[in-house]
Design a protein around this motif. Structure first.
Motif, mmCIF file in Angstrom:
data_model
loop_
_atom_site.group_PDB
_atom_site.id
_atom_site.type_symbol
_atom_site.label_atom_id
_atom_site.label_comp_id
_atom_site.label_asym_id
_atom_site.label_seq_id
_atom_site.Cartn_x
_atom_site.Cartn_y
_atom_site.Cartn_z
ATOM 1 N N THR A 1 -0.860 -4.479 -3.046
ATOM 2 C CA THR A 1 -1.958 -3.628 -2.593
ATOM 3 C C THR A 1 -3.008 -4.524 -1.954
ATOM 4 O OG1 THR A 1 -1.582 -2.068 -4.386
ATOM 5 C CG2 THR A 1 -3.687 -1.900 -3.236
ATOM 6 N N GLU B 1 -6.834 -2.654 2.408
ATOM 7 C CA GLU B 1 -6.606 -1.430 3.206
ATOM 8 C C GLU B 1 -6.044 -0.297 2.351
ATOM 9 O OE1 GLU B 1 -5.585 -4.469 4.150
ATOM 10 O OE2 GLU B 1 -6.099 -4.806 6.265
ATOM 11 N N GLY B 2 -5.543 -0.631 1.137
ATOM 12 C CA GLY B 2 -4.849 0.379 0.342
ATOM 13 C C GLY B 2 -5.662 0.961 -0.785
ATOM 14 N N ASN C 1 0.830 -1.208 0.000
ATOM 15 C CA ASN C 1 0.000 0.000 0.000
ATOM 16 C C ASN C 1 0.869 1.263 0.000
ATOM 17 O OD1 ASN C 1 -2.173 -1.757 0.113
ATOM 18 N ND2 ASN C 1 -2.273 -1.678 2.344
ATOM 19 N N GLY C 2 1.944 1.193 -0.774
ATOM 20 C CA GLY C 2 2.816 2.353 -0.947
ATOM 21 C C GLY C 2 3.868 2.520 0.133
ATOM 22 N N GLN C 3 3.866 1.646 1.129
ATOM 23 C CA GLN C 3 4.831 1.773 2.231
ATOM 24 C C GLN C 3 5.791 0.590 2.238
ATOM 25 O OE1 GLN C 3 2.830 2.342 5.976
ATOM 26 N NE2 GLN C 3 4.768 2.462 7.081
ATOM 27 N N GLU D 1 5.529 -5.125 -5.140
ATOM 28 C CA GLU D 1 4.523 -4.194 -4.621
ATOM 29 C C GLU D 1 3.209 -4.920 -4.424
ATOM 30 O OE1 GLU D 1 3.951 -0.415 -6.231
ATOM 31 O OE2 GLU D 1 6.087 -0.039 -6.571
ATOM 32 N N VAL E 1 -4.723 3.697 -4.410
ATOM 33 C CA VAL E 1 -3.336 4.006 -4.064
ATOM 34 C C VAL E 1 -2.461 2.770 -4.251
ATOM 35 C CG1 VAL E 1 -1.822 4.680 -2.169
ATOM 36 C CG2 VAL E 1 -4.092 5.687 -2.372
ATOM 37 N N GLY E 2 -1.368 2.932 -4.998
ATOM 38 C CA GLY E 2 -0.362 1.872 -5.100
ATOM 39 C C GLY E 2 -0.807 0.617 -5.813
#
Ligand code: FES
Ligand code: FES
Length: 168
Positions: A76, A79-80, A12-14, A74, A164-165
């Protein structure tokens, strides 16, 4: 003593760096290590689809992937996909069209629907049913899930934001 491996996964981008056992499934990594419990486990044998996440932009059943296989990748999860407090159109569709009852299958249904709509922004009812055939729901009878995806498709075609992501 089990030898652990260090993996780096962007979720999720983190970016997360973690020590995992080689046998750890991606589904368990997300839930037990990262505490992202929105990804559900219904069978662990690739039957139910409750564990679907996006891996490098493609839907996978995360009970069929080892966490070490996602090293450098990556992911996702459910939650993302919202944009802050704003639900993704697919989440909104499930809410508006009552596409869930107990909700257990819902994260996987939503992630599989995301893949479906990415490949086919204007699916027929038959295409929706075919696209979600890897996901089992024991409650709804599927009709409202189809309506939820139709709702999402319409709203996404009219310009709602990308999750996102989620990748391409
Ligand atoms: S838990 Fe992965 S398909 Fe059922
Ligand atoms: S809403 Fe209960 S399993 Fe689908």
């Amino acid at each position: 003593m089990t030898m652990k491996r260090t993996i780096t996964v962007t979720v999720n981008g983190q970016k997360h760096q973690s020590e995992v056992e080689p046998r750890t499934l991606l589904a368990h990594y997300l839930r037990d290590v990262l505490d992202l419990t929105g990804t559900h486990i219904g069978c662990n044998t690739s039957q139910c689809g409750a564990c679907v996440v996006m891996l490098n932009g493609e839907a996978v059943k995360s009970c069929t992937v080892l966490a070490v296989q996602a090293d450098g990748d990556e992911v996702t999860t459910i939650e993302g996909i919202a944009n802050g407090d704003i639900l993704h159109p697919i989440q909104e569709g499930f809410w508006e069209k009552h596409g869930l009852q107990c909700g257990y299958c819902t994260p996987g249904m939503i992630m599989a629907s995301y893949q479906l709509l990415k490949n086919n922004p204007n699916p027929s009812e038959e295409e929706i049913r075919k696209g979600l055939e890897g996901n089992i729901c024991r409650c709804t009878g599927y009709q409202n899930i189809v309506r939820a995806v139709q709702y999402a498709a319409e709203h996404m075609r009219t310009g709602a934001s990308e999750p996102v992501g989620a990748g391409d």
